[in-house]
Design an enzyme around this catalytic site. Structure first.
Site, PDB file in Angstrom:
ATOM      1  N   LYS A  17       0.793  -1.239   0.000  1.00  0.00           N
ATOM      2  CA  LYS A  17       0.000   0.000   0.000  1.00  0.00           C
ATOM      3  C   LYS A  17       0.822   1.284   0.000  1.00  0.00           C
ATOM      4  O   LYS A  17       0.327   2.352   0.365  1.00  0.00           O
ATOM      5  CB  LYS A  17      -1.004   0.053   1.171  1.00  0.00           C
ATOM      6  CG  LYS A  17      -1.822  -1.183   1.415  1.00  0.00           C
ATOM      7  CD  LYS A  17      -2.223  -1.919   0.182  1.00  0.00           C
ATOM      8  CE  LYS A  17      -3.209  -1.182  -0.693  1.00  0.00           C
ATOM      9  NZ  LYS A  17      -3.315  -1.887  -2.017  1.00  0.00           N
ATOM     10  N   TRP A  64       1.618   2.610  -8.788  1.00  0.00           N
ATOM     11  CA  TRP A  64       1.846   3.955  -9.330  1.00  0.00           C
ATOM     12  C   TRP A  64       3.247   4.051  -9.942  1.00  0.00           C
ATOM     13  O   TRP A  64       3.423   4.408 -11.106  1.00  0.00           O
ATOM     14  CB  TRP A  64       1.661   4.947  -8.190  1.00  0.00           C
ATOM     15  CG  TRP A  64       1.658   6.397  -8.572  1.00  0.00           C
ATOM     16  CD1 TRP A  64       1.631   6.926  -9.825  1.00  0.00           C
ATOM     17  CD2 TRP A  64       1.662   7.485  -7.644  1.00  0.00           C
ATOM     18  NE1 TRP A  64       1.619   8.297  -9.732  1.00  0.00           N
ATOM     19  CE2 TRP A  64       1.641   8.663  -8.421  1.00  0.00           C
ATOM     20  CE3 TRP A  64       1.685   7.585  -6.253  1.00  0.00           C
ATOM     21  CZ2 TRP A  64       1.645   9.925  -7.821  1.00  0.00           C
ATOM     22  CZ3 TRP A  64       1.680   8.841  -5.664  1.00  0.00           C
ATOM     23  CH2 TRP A  64       1.657   9.996  -6.448  1.00  0.00           C
ATOM     24  N   HIS A  87       7.474  -7.125  -2.123  1.00  0.00           N
ATOM     25  CA  HIS A  87       7.266  -6.515  -0.804  1.00  0.00           C
ATOM     26  C   HIS A  87       8.222  -7.103   0.239  1.00  0.00           C
ATOM     27  O   HIS A  87       7.988  -6.987   1.429  1.00  0.00           O
ATOM     28  CB  HIS A  87       5.828  -6.749  -0.331  1.00  0.00           C
ATOM     29  CG  HIS A  87       4.783  -6.001  -1.118  1.00  0.00           C
ATOM     30  ND1 HIS A  87       4.907  -4.676  -1.452  1.00  0.00           N
ATOM     31  CD2 HIS A  87       3.589  -6.387  -1.615  1.00  0.00           C
ATOM     32  CE1 HIS A  87       3.834  -4.294  -2.134  1.00  0.00           C
ATOM     33  NE2 HIS A  87       3.022  -5.317  -2.249  1.00  0.00           N
ATOM     34  N   PHE A 123      -3.747   9.626 -10.629  1.00  0.00           N
ATOM     35  CA  PHE A 123      -4.653   8.692  -9.973  1.00  0.00           C
ATOM     36  C   PHE A 123      -5.907   8.430 -10.813  1.00  0.00           C
ATOM     37  O   PHE A 123      -6.296   7.288 -11.055  1.00  0.00           O
ATOM     38  CB  PHE A 123      -5.026   9.217  -8.586  1.00  0.00           C
ATOM     39  CG  PHE A 123      -5.967   8.305  -7.855  1.00  0.00           C
ATOM     40  CD1 PHE A 123      -5.527   7.100  -7.339  1.00  0.00           C
ATOM     41  CD2 PHE A 123      -7.302   8.638  -7.713  1.00  0.00           C
ATOM     42  CE1 PHE A 123      -6.388   6.238  -6.680  1.00  0.00           C
ATOM     43  CE2 PHE A 123      -8.180   7.788  -7.052  1.00  0.00           C
ATOM     44  CZ  PHE A 123      -7.724   6.589  -6.545  1.00  0.00           C
ATOM     45  N   MET A 146      -5.211   6.357 -13.956  1.00  0.00           N
ATOM     46  CA  MET A 146      -4.918   4.957 -13.657  1.00  0.00           C
ATOM     47  C   MET A 146      -6.168   4.219 -13.199  1.00  0.00           C
ATOM     48  O   MET A 146      -6.423   3.090 -13.573  1.00  0.00           O
ATOM     49  CB  MET A 146      -3.803   4.843 -12.614  1.00  0.00           C
ATOM     50  CG  MET A 146      -2.434   5.116 -13.221  1.00  0.00           C
ATOM     51  SD  MET A 146      -1.070   4.870 -12.077  1.00  0.00           S
ATOM     52  CE  MET A 146      -1.098   3.099 -11.822  1.00  0.00           C
ATOM     53  N   ARG A 164      -8.035   3.326  -4.707  1.00  0.00           N
ATOM     54  CA  ARG A 164      -9.096   3.649  -3.764  1.00  0.00           C
ATOM     55  C   ARG A 164      -9.288   5.160  -3.715  1.00  0.00           C
ATOM     56  O   ARG A 164     -10.223   5.681  -4.297  1.00  0.00           O
ATOM     57  CB  ARG A 164      -8.739   3.080  -2.377  1.00  0.00           C
ATOM     58  CG  ARG A 164      -9.859   3.174  -1.349  1.00  0.00           C
ATOM     59  CD  ARG A 164      -9.369   2.731   0.018  1.00  0.00           C
ATOM     60  NE  ARG A 164      -8.290   3.575   0.510  1.00  0.00           N
ATOM     61  CZ  ARG A 164      -8.470   4.649   1.267  1.00  0.00           C
ATOM     62  NH1 ARG A 164      -9.667   5.005   1.656  1.00  0.00           N
ATOM     63  NH2 ARG A 164      -7.425   5.380   1.667  1.00  0.00           N
ATOM     64  N   LYS A 165      -8.403   5.867  -3.062  1.00  0.00           N
ATOM     65  CA  LYS A 165      -8.567   7.306  -2.905  1.00  0.00           C
ATOM     66  C   LYS A 165      -7.368   8.087  -3.452  1.00  0.00           C
ATOM     67  O   LYS A 165      -7.503   9.214  -3.905  1.00  0.00           O
ATOM     68  CB  LYS A 165      -8.759   7.617  -1.418  1.00  0.00           C
ATOM     69  CG  LYS A 165      -9.458   8.909  -1.151  1.00  0.00           C
ATOM     70  CD  LYS A 165     -10.075   8.913   0.249  1.00  0.00           C
ATOM     71  CE  LYS A 165     -10.775  10.223   0.524  1.00  0.00           C
ATOM     72  NZ  LYS A 165     -11.338  10.227   1.896  1.00  0.00           N
ATOM     73  N   GLY A 166      -6.191   7.518  -3.296  1.00  0.00           N
ATOM     74  CA  GLY A 166      -4.991   8.133  -3.866  1.00  0.00           C
ATOM     75  C   GLY A 166      -4.639   9.476  -3.257  1.00  0.00           C
ATOM     76  O   GLY A 166      -4.170  10.373  -3.950  1.00  0.00           O
TER      77      GLY A 166
END
Ligand code: A3P
Length: 273
Positions: free
Chosen positions: A42, A47, A89, A203, A206, A233-235
């Site tokens: 996350k 991005w 990750h 954002f 994408m 989601r919200k970016g």
């Protein structure tokens, strides 16, 4: 422990990362020009991956995550002829290579991760924000504690083979950071090419393109999902304020100060908490 997770060397992983694969990471034959794109979940991996994919004439292939799948992964990764950018990750001890490490304010990560746990069928179900907050603080989440992850990269932050990119800086000045990424990869771009990438990796752009991009099963960036509908989601920077109670903020800040007191990387978050 849920059936979608398992523990490897004390850290929680998704069962989509097989134990055998995690055990064999040492035998991965890296190439000199490989670059690992590393982040705690996350932090903005999709991005930055999109930025790299859009650099013109880069002759780069963005591969699936190194820790996703079973032992056949290494054979699969060998088949890429172009220069490989490999998302992951994992923490430092598993990967000594050219690395772009993405960091993000951990409060925003916690909120983003909470939604990801709720929406992603490959993660255990979570009822409340409060429940997730406690798990996140304890590091009882997939890929373990955010604090340990960032600290594992801390001592290498000035190494020549590592570029650190921050979500917040990227939001504030995308062109400057896109240029940094290209330079690290040894690539030149004109200003108009950079502006193109700023636009393509915004954002909104994408998020609007997820339907199209979901068609390619090889285009997986995060080992926890190949469904891009779960990612955008919200970016935004600072959404944590809508979730943290004042008590949670206090508890979090105390732990942060304690764990990150010697961390230079952590200073970056001063402006956002
Ligand atoms: P939010 O849940 O806070 O919106 P990752 O790619 O590492 O899984 O990170 C996902 C997070 O990055 C999500 O955060 C997602 O919305 C955000 N993100 C993805 N693309 C973005 C972009 N182009 N600009 C800003 N944020 C973006």
């Amino acid at each position: 422990q849920s059936s979608v997770l398992h523990k490897f060397k004390g850290v929680i992983f998704s069962t989509m990362s097989s134990e055998e694969l995690l055990n064999s990471l040492d035998s991965f034959e890296a190439r000199e020009d490989d670059v690992f794109l590393v982040s705690y979940p996350k932090s903005g991996t999709h991005w930055i991956a999109k930025v790299i994919e859009n650099i013109p004439n880069a002759r780069i292939t963005l591969t699936p995550p190194i820790e996703l799948g079973d032992i056949s992964k290494f054979e699969e990764l060998k088949m890429y002829c172009e220069r490989r950018v490999i998302p992951t990750h994992l923490s430092y001890s598993m990967l000594p290579m050219n690395i772009i490490y993405i960091i993000r304010n951990p409060k925003d990560i916690a909120v983003s991760f909470y939604h990801y746990y709720r929406d992603n069928p490959n993660l255990p179900s979570i009822e409340t924000w409060h429940e997730f907050f406690e798990l996140f603080l304890k590091g009882d989440v997939v890929y373990g504690s955010w604090f340990d992850h960032v600290l594992s990269w801390e001592e290498h932050k000035n190494a020549k083979n590592i570029l650190i990119i921050s979500y917040e800086e990227m939001k504030k000045d995308p062109s400057k950071n896109i240029k940094k990424i290209a330079t690290f990869l040894g690539l030149n771009m004109t200003d108009s090419e950079i502006n193109q990438i700023v636009w393509k990796t915004s954002f909104t752009e994408m998020k609007n393109n997820t339907a199209k991009e979901n068609c390619d099963p090889n285009h997986t960036i995060c080992a926890l999902t190949s469904n891009r509908n779960l990612v955008f989601r919200k970016g935004a920077v600072g959404d944590w304020i809508n979730y943290f109670t004042s008590k949670q903020k206090r508890v979090f800040d105390e732990l942060f100060t304690e764990k990150m007191k010697h961390s230079e990387l952590a200073k970056h978050f001063g402006d956002y908490s």
